[in-house]
Design a protein around this motif. Sequence first.
Motif, mmCIF file in Angstrom:
data_model
loop_
_atom_site.group_PDB
_atom_site.id
_atom_site.type_symbol
_atom_site.label_atom_id
_atom_site.label_comp_id
_atom_site.label_asym_id
_atom_site.label_seq_id
_atom_site.Cartn_x
_atom_site.Cartn_y
_atom_site.Cartn_z
ATOM 1 N N ALA A 100 0.831 -1.214 0.000
ATOM 2 C CA ALA A 100 0.000 0.000 0.000
ATOM 3 C C ALA A 100 0.863 1.260 0.000
ATOM 4 N N LEU A 101 1.961 1.213 0.755
ATOM 5 C CA LEU A 101 2.834 2.386 0.835
ATOM 6 C C LEU A 101 3.515 2.630 -0.503
ATOM 7 N N LYS A 102 3.898 1.542 -1.170
ATOM 8 C CA LYS A 102 4.544 1.685 -2.482
ATOM 9 C C LYS A 102 3.573 2.280 -3.488
ATOM 10 N N ILE A 103 2.317 1.818 -3.417
ATOM 11 C CA ILE A 103 1.300 2.362 -4.327
ATOM 12 C C ILE A 103 1.125 3.863 -4.079
ATOM 13 N N GLN A 104 1.189 4.251 -2.806
ATOM 14 C CA GLN A 104 1.083 5.677 -2.471
ATOM 15 C C GLN A 104 2.276 6.465 -2.978
ATOM 16 N N GLY A 105 3.354 5.739 -3.300
ATOM 17 C CA GLY A 105 4.538 6.400 -3.816
ATOM 18 C C GLY A 105 5.443 6.964 -2.736
ATOM 19 N N LEU A 106 5.402 6.367 -1.555
ATOM 20 C CA LEU A 106 6.304 6.811 -0.492
ATOM 21 C C LEU A 106 7.747 6.464 -0.836
ATOM 22 N N PRO A 107 8.693 7.283 -0.375
ATOM 23 C CA PRO A 107 10.095 6.964 -0.646
ATOM 24 C C PRO A 107 10.510 5.644 0.009
ATOM 25 N N ARG A 108 11.405 4.974 -0.674
ATOM 26 C CA ARG A 108 11.858 3.644 -0.304
ATOM 27 C C ARG A 108 12.261 3.535 1.170
ATOM 28 N N ALA A 109 13.062 4.479 1.622
ATOM 29 C CA ALA A 109 13.604 4.407 2.982
ATOM 30 C C ALA A 109 12.485 4.461 4.016
ATOM 31 N N GLU A 110 11.518 5.341 3.739
ATOM 32 C CA GLU A 110 10.391 5.490 4.653
ATOM 33 C C GLU A 110 9.561 4.208 4.709
ATOM 34 N N VAL A 111 9.339 3.622 3.511
ATOM 35 C CA VAL A 111 8.586 2.365 3.446
ATOM 36 C C VAL A 111 9.289 1.300 4.279
ATOM 37 N N ASP A 112 10.600 1.165 4.069
ATOM 38 C CA ASP A 112 11.348 0.130 4.786
ATOM 39 C C ASP A 112 11.258 0.331 6.294
ATOM 40 N N ALA A 113 11.355 1.567 6.719
ATOM 41 C CA ALA A 113 11.314 1.851 8.153
ATOM 42 C C ALA A 113 9.959 1.453 8.737
ATOM 43 N N LYS A 114 8.892 1.817 8.010
ATOM 44 C CA LYS A 114 7.556 1.500 8.518
ATOM 45 C C LYS A 114 7.311 0.005 8.550
ATOM 46 N N VAL A 115 7.762 -0.683 7.496
ATOM 47 C CA VAL A 115 7.585 -2.137 7.456
ATOM 48 C C VAL A 115 8.313 -2.781 8.629
ATOM 49 N N ALA A 116 9.529 -2.313 8.879
ATOM 50 C CA ALA A 116 10.317 -2.884 9.975
ATOM 51 C C ALA A 116 9.610 -2.666 11.309
ATOM 52 N N GLU A 117 9.034 -1.485 11.460
ATOM 53 C CA GLU A 117 8.348 -1.163 12.713
ATOM 54 C C GLU A 117 7.130 -2.072 12.928
ATOM 55 N N VAL A 118 6.332 -2.224 11.854
ATOM 56 C CA VAL A 118 5.141 -3.065 11.959
ATOM 57 C C VAL A 118 5.526 -4.518 12.209
ATOM 58 N N ALA A 119 6.568 -4.964 11.509
ATOM 59 C CA ALA A 119 7.013 -6.347 11.682
ATOM 60 C C ALA A 119 7.430 -6.591 13.125
ATOM 61 N N GLU A 120 8.026 -5.576 13.719
ATOM 62 C CA GLU A 120 8.458 -5.698 15.116
ATOM 63 C C GLU A 120 7.233 -5.838 16.032
ATOM 64 N N ILE A 121 6.232 -5.008 15.809
ATOM 65 C CA ILE A 121 5.017 -5.072 16.628
ATOM 66 C C ILE A 121 4.369 -6.451 16.548
ATOM 67 N N LEU A 122 4.355 -7.022 15.341
ATOM 68 C CA LEU A 122 3.634 -8.279 15.132
ATOM 69 C C LEU A 122 4.555 -9.492 15.185
ATOM 70 N N GLN A 123 5.796 -9.290 15.575
ATOM 71 C CA GLN A 123 6.779 -10.374 15.644
ATOM 72 C C GLN A 123 6.909 -11.112 14.314
ATOM 73 N N LEU A 124 6.985 -10.332 13.255
ATOM 74 C CA LEU A 124 7.122 -10.928 11.930
ATOM 75 C C LEU A 124 8.532 -10.746 11.375
ATOM 76 N N THR A 125 9.386 -10.085 12.129
ATOM 77 C CA THR A 125 10.701 -9.735 11.599
ATOM 78 C C THR A 125 11.458 -10.921 10.995
ATOM 79 N N PRO A 126 11.469 -12.093 11.661
ATOM 80 C CA PRO A 126 12.236 -13.196 11.064
ATOM 81 C C PRO A 126 11.589 -13.758 9.796
ATOM 82 N N LEU A 127 10.345 -13.380 9.522
ATOM 83 C CA LEU A 127 9.623 -13.982 8.397
ATOM 84 C C LEU A 127 9.544 -13.069 7.185
ATOM 85 N N LEU A 128 10.144 -11.889 7.287
ATOM 86 C CA LEU A 128 9.930 -10.873 6.252
ATOM 87 C C LEU A 128 10.277 -11.332 4.847
ATOM 88 N N LYS A 129 11.250 -12.229 4.721
ATOM 89 C CA LYS A 129 11.700 -12.653 3.394
ATOM 90 C C LYS A 129 10.878 -13.795 2.820
#
Lengths: 377, 293
Positions: A100-129
Amino acid sequence: MTNSVKLTDVKKSFNGHEVIKGVSLEVKKGELVVFVGPSGCGKSTLLRLIAGLDTPTSGEIHISNKDVTYAHPSKRGVAMVFQSYALYPHMTVADNIAFALKIQGLPRAEVDAKVAEVAEILQLTPLLKRRPKALSGGQRQRVAIGRAIVRQPDVFLFDEPLSNLDASLRGQMRVEIARLHAKLGATSVYVTHDQVEAMTLADKIVVLNAGHIEQVGSPMELYRRPANLFVARFIGSPNMNILSVKVAGAAATTVTLETPQGLLEIPRTGVVATNGDTVSLGLRPENLHVAADGEASHLKGHVVLIERLGGETFAYVALKDFGNDPVIIKLSGEADLHNHQEVGLRVDLDRAHLFDAQGLALGQPLGAAPDVGAGHV
Amino acid sequence: MASTTSHAPDAGWRKHLPVLNALLRYGILIIIGFLMLYPLFWMIGGSFKNNHEIFSSIGFIPKEPTLDGVINGWKTSTEYTFATYLINTFKIVIPKVIVTVISSVIVAYGFARFAIPGRKYLFALLMATVLLPKSVLLIPQYLMFREFGWLDTYLPLYIPQAFAVEGFFVFMIIQFMRSLPLEMEEAAVMDGCNSFQVLTLIVAPVILPAIIAVALFQFMWSMNDFLQPLIYLSSVEKYPVALALKMSIDVTEATSWNEILAMSTIAIAPSLILFFAAQKYFVDGITSGAVKG
Ligand SMILES: Nc1ncnc2c1ncn2[C@@H]1O[C@H](COP(=O)(O)OP(=O)(O)OP(=O)(O)O)[C@@H](O)[C@H]1O
Ligand SMILES: [Mg+2]
């Protein structure tokens, strides 16, 4: 307090068949509202109208005080978690969340930061790949939730998000959603079939039936003071026992009922009824008790079936001279009872419910202050 | 299976049953497979035989292997080498495959997901064109393209495909799309996609196996297509492989079959290579994981 979601006389027809028959509802900011109701009553349809996946035939929808009745789903500030997860199978977990963030056209770095943050909240970090294919049901559901969170919507919509999970995982995810809601404090509308989910998660429950609202209230309010027979039957598990009886006299604080086993006097105020009216007496399984030997009882019958669940026991008792189905009684796990046993039943009369011939609640229980159900129990 | 009984001393032979079973099955499969592929082996073998050995023995292994067929065949009896014809073929086939895939996917998406007025009738019409013999269209199409001034160009061979004229492909992709969970596309809409983005970013990647199948079929059929180029192309320098091969049968009285076999082998190589390269995409659709199950 501001309204986050406001529906005004919303109607929806499919091919001339009216599925939502005029729903008005307000959801306050930060509230978690649960829609319950029988299958096909229009819960999903109503949620899709709020999401913008369908547009109402008439009526208005406001989100955050903006009229969004005909707005594109992505312009409403809502995010939805689907029952089937609906992940994008060809993308990794990280890409699913970032989409969704990519569709909005957010800059890459910002997208990555937000994804990392959400993954941390939901304990998804080890599964991101990983791809969705390589995830368990619970993990997929967390990704679906992550995809919603990352957009920081004003309103979260959940359509039976846990119904594809097995019982233990469902319990786990339910706690997780409650924790998440407490943490993010986002307005949420949550559809479920599950009583436990509805009772534990909701600030407010909306009971829907055949396209209209039967009652809105906090979980305990619906439980203690159902506005009608439908809600009474729907909330609570096992279902409330309903007995058909006649009114034999109504005073200021009591109602006398004529049952096939004699008169029964229940404390209740504000009952307006004529003697001889047929009414429905509602008794919850936990408000019926087996009377000890020699103890006075209100009703008599014999046991026809016993279900032992370990921690608790349900006994089905056929009441003498009543035409009704057997009533269900909730007992402790160790209850000493056997089939065909003759039993006397004690009734918590102050917890009895009464409904008129139209199915509407008759009067009120004594001392029921309007704020009985505070929601958080 | 058999292992449950292997404890009994007199049933020891049962242990070997699975092996025997496998031998039998694979034996039969190999024999039948070999019989079916024999003409192919014979063609490849024939490429390395000399011309009179081709008809004097049925075996496919050349007794005196020679590269004459390949070398002379490559030169061809015309002023162009076989490379020219191969390149010509690709000049037709590659644009044709590309426009077929794009147009079929777009049209299928329209049929599968949009409530177009009269969709049912349009779909029936599309299916009817599948049943229509292609030869019926030859004359009107020829006249039309003559008016356009497209004769002796490659345009008539692939421009029609830009209008999703292959009903079969459209049908195949529609069926694939119908099996996709609608919620996945709705999730994409909620994430902010417009219809075109839903198609290109979500639907097309997920139905990639179907798209590859369409591309592959179109590639193979077009490589082998003889009639259309024959009708529309008149200069030898524009001929594709199919016409070039036929030409070398015509021109001399004593046809050099070894040359023809050698060039045929080269001509089917691209299809075969592509097929095996794309095979793994058929095996496992990548939809799994989108929904529960
Ligand atoms: N796109 C549609 N076209 C026609 N009828 C529809 C459509 N979507 C829903 N309905 C009808 O609307 C009614 C309500 O459907 P809905 O999916 O909202 O029920 P629900 O309360 O979510 O049920 P469940 O608990 O089984 O999910 C059903 O009778 C259904 O058949
Ligand atoms: Mg539903």
